[in-house]
Design a protein around this motif. Structure first.
Motif, PDB file in Angstrom:
ATOM      1  N   GLN A 206      40.003  60.465  47.847  1.00  9.26           N
ATOM      2  CA  GLN A 206      40.116  59.064  48.264  1.00  9.26           C
ATOM      3  C   GLN A 206      39.574  58.112  47.211  1.00  9.26           C
ATOM      4  O   GLN A 206      40.069  56.992  47.053  1.00  9.26           O
ATOM      5  N   LEU A 207      38.577  58.556  46.459  1.00 16.85           N
ATOM      6  CA  LEU A 207      37.999  57.693  45.436  1.00 16.85           C
ATOM      7  C   LEU A 207      38.981  57.407  44.312  1.00 16.85           C
ATOM      8  O   LEU A 207      38.837  56.413  43.595  1.00 16.85           O
ATOM      9  N   THR A 208      39.984  58.257  44.146  1.00 14.50           N
ATOM     10  CA  THR A 208      40.983  58.016  43.102  1.00 14.50           C
ATOM     11  C   THR A 208      41.896  56.849  43.460  1.00 14.50           C
ATOM     12  O   THR A 208      42.649  56.380  42.605  1.00 14.50           O
ATOM     13  N   THR A 209      41.848  56.390  44.703  1.00 15.22           N
ATOM     14  CA  THR A 209      42.704  55.267  45.116  1.00 15.22           C
ATOM     15  C   THR A 209      42.084  53.914  44.803  1.00 15.22           C
ATOM     16  O   THR A 209      42.710  52.882  45.030  1.00 15.22           O
ATOM     17  N   CYS A 210      40.850  53.894  44.276  1.00 12.44           N
ATOM     18  CA  CYS A 210      40.191  52.627  43.915  1.00 12.44           C
ATOM     19  C   CYS A 210      41.058  51.864  42.923  1.00 12.44           C
ATOM     20  O   CYS A 210      41.525  52.430  41.926  1.00 12.44           O
ATOM     21  N   ILE A 211      41.275  50.576  43.168  1.00 11.85           N
ATOM     22  CA  ILE A 211      42.123  49.761  42.295  1.00 11.85           C
ATOM     23  C   ILE A 211      41.308  48.737  41.498  1.00 11.85           C
ATOM     24  O   ILE A 211      41.877  47.825  40.898  1.00 11.85           O
ATOM     25  N   ALA A 212      39.986  48.878  41.500  1.00 12.84           N
ATOM     26  CA  ALA A 212      39.104  48.003  40.709  1.00 12.84           C
ATOM     27  C   ALA A 212      39.417  46.531  40.939  1.00 12.84           C
ATOM     28  O   ALA A 212      39.553  45.750  39.989  1.00 12.84           O
ATOM     29  N   CYS A 213      39.498  46.151  42.203  1.00 11.70           N
ATOM     30  CA  CYS A 213      39.826  44.767  42.543  1.00 11.70           C
ATOM     31  C   CYS A 213      38.605  43.857  42.523  1.00 11.70           C
ATOM     32  O   CYS A 213      38.731  42.633  42.427  1.00 11.70           O
ATOM     33  N   GLY A 214      37.403  44.447  42.666  1.00 12.19           N
ATOM     34  CA  GLY A 214      36.188  43.648  42.667  1.00 12.19           C
ATOM     35  C   GLY A 214      35.724  43.225  44.043  1.00 12.19           C
ATOM     36  O   GLY A 214      34.691  42.554  44.169  1.00 12.19           O
ATOM     37  N   VAL A 215      36.463  43.607  45.093  1.00  8.84           N
ATOM     38  CA  VAL A 215      36.084  43.211  46.449  1.00  8.84           C
ATOM     39  C   VAL A 215      34.717  43.783  46.828  1.00  8.84           C
ATOM     40  O   VAL A 215      33.881  43.108  47.429  1.00  8.84           O
ATOM     41  N   CYS A 216      34.468  45.036  46.465  1.00 10.96           N
ATOM     42  CA  CYS A 216      33.179  45.647  46.799  1.00 10.96           C
ATOM     43  C   CYS A 216      32.035  44.946  46.072  1.00 10.96           C
ATOM     44  O   CYS A 216      30.947  44.760  46.635  1.00 10.96           O
ATOM     45  N   GLU A 217      32.264  44.544  44.835  1.00 16.77           N
ATOM     46  CA  GLU A 217      31.232  43.867  44.068  1.00 16.77           C
ATOM     47  C   GLU A 217      30.932  42.493  44.666  1.00 16.77           C
ATOM     48  O   GLU A 217      29.767  42.074  44.760  1.00 16.77           O
ATOM     49  N   ALA A 218      31.982  41.795  45.091  1.00 12.12           N
ATOM     50  CA  ALA A 218      31.802  40.470  45.677  1.00 12.12           C
ATOM     51  C   ALA A 218      31.184  40.537  47.059  1.00 12.12           C
ATOM     52  O   ALA A 218      30.704  39.528  47.574  1.00 12.12           O
ATOM     53  N   SER A 219      31.191  41.726  47.678  1.00 12.12           N
ATOM     54  CA  SER A 219      30.595  41.901  49.000  1.00 12.12           C
ATOM     55  C   SER A 219      29.155  42.381  48.922  1.00 12.12           C
ATOM     56  O   SER A 219      28.439  42.357  49.925  1.00 12.12           O
ATOM     57  N   CYS A 220      28.732  42.833  47.751  1.00  7.81           N
ATOM     58  CA  CYS A 220      27.400  43.421  47.577  1.00  7.81           C
ATOM     59  C   CYS A 220      26.360  42.330  47.311  1.00  7.81           C
ATOM     60  O   CYS A 220      26.438  41.644  46.288  1.00  7.81           O
ATOM     61  N   PRO A 221      25.390  42.150  48.205  1.00  3.05           N
ATOM     62  CA  PRO A 221      24.385  41.094  47.995  1.00  3.05           C
ATOM     63  C   PRO A 221      23.512  41.339  46.772  1.00  3.05           C
ATOM     64  O   PRO A 221      23.002  40.386  46.184  1.00  3.05           O
TER      65      PRO A 221
END
Length: 300
Positions: A206-221
């Motif tokens: 499942q980790l290979t499906t990461c598309i490096a969109c930045g959503v996780c980074e923008a959600s991380c406080p």
């Protein structure tokens, strides 16, 4: 639409303050104003299609990033009503569920000097497939769009995600095979030696499906707060290779992400996985990996 024109710091330094992106140069940094666009569309229309319609019919200077338009490239991540999301995977109906009711007053804001200046787009849309809903109706939702947090704003809805991509590249995001060939008894290369079992594949598939969109980074406080942290995207990328039985650089990868700005900087808030467009529970993946590392240390 709350709109900010802001050149990138890189453009200002390399171009010597020359005008960029529609004639706004370094002297315009921080300029912003409110600009509303009103549309009546089918609720199944994506927010990306709404912006494309605005650009074609109302404002050709509107700037936003997209590529495939189908949630595969990850280039169109923005904050929709404050939530990091992909423009192409969010419909008007979905966005309207978290939108505020429209107000009849005209809104105008002064320029802000914050690092991630608010640049939301207020797009009022009808809730039916016809154009009978008045655009000025008090119950018409206002969908606010802004650049994703944690990254500097280039212009309008375009954020500079190069720092995230540079960090991923610095950690060598590619398979590093051990280099030794398995041989059969008769001296031939044993190609079947490199097959993986379903269990081995499941550890990282499942980790290979990461598309490096930045959503996780923008959600991380932690990342948004500016702390020294490589970010969840880089960590997940490396965990993908560490868990791959074919990769021979697991020790080096683990050492790299065990630096003070890597795994130790993660506070396990787990907000990073709440909005992943690929459905990866990023926070849980990182937490489980940290627990696994600690367990192996205690046992070894």
């Amino acid at each position: 639409m709350h709109r900010t024109m802001r050149p990138t710091r890189r453009a200002a330094s390399t171009l010597g303050g020359a005008p960029v992106a529609g004639g706004f140069g370094a002297s315009d940094a921080g300029r912003s104003w409110t600009q509303d666009y009103t549309l009546t569309v089918d609720p199944r229309t994506t927010v990306l299609d709404c912006l494309l319609l605005i650009k074609r019919t109302q404002d050709p200077t509107l700037a936003f990033r997209y590529s495939c338009g189908h949630g595969m490239c990850g280039s169109d991540a923005v904050a929709i009503n404050g939530t990091p999301s992909l423009l192409c995977k969010t419909t008007v109906q979905q966005a309207a569920q978290t939108a505020k009711p429209a107000t009849p007053s005209f809104r105008r804001t002064a320029g802000a000097q914050t690092a991630a200046a608010a640049v939301p787009t207020a797009t009022s849309v009808g809730t039916s497939t016809t154009a009978t809903t008045p655009a000025s109706s008090a119950d018409t939702p206002v969908i606010d769009l802004a650049p994703i947090a944690a990254f500097s704003v280039q212009r309008d809805l375009i954020a500079d995600i190069d720092p995230m991509l540079d960090q991923i590249r610095a950690l060598q995001p590619y398979l590093q095979a051990r280099g030794d060939l398995a041989m059969t008894a008769d001296g031939k290369v044993n190609v079947f030696e490199y097959l993986q079992s379903p269990e081995q594949l499941a550890k990282f598939e499942q980790l290979t499906t990461c598309i490096a969109c930045g959503v996780c980074e923008a959600s991380c406080p932690v990342f948004v707060g500016g702390d020294a942290f490589v970010g969840p995207a880089a960590l997940v990328n490396q965990i993908r290779f560490i868990d791959d039985s074919r990769d021979g650089a697991a020790s080096e990868r683990l050492a790299a992400i065990s630096e003070s700005d890597g795994l130790p900087a993660c506070q396990s808030v787990r907000a990073c996985g709440l909005n992943c467009p690929q459905g990866i529970d990023v926070g849980e993946v990182i937490w489980q990996f940290i627990q696994g590392v600690q367990t192996r240390k205690q046992e070894g």
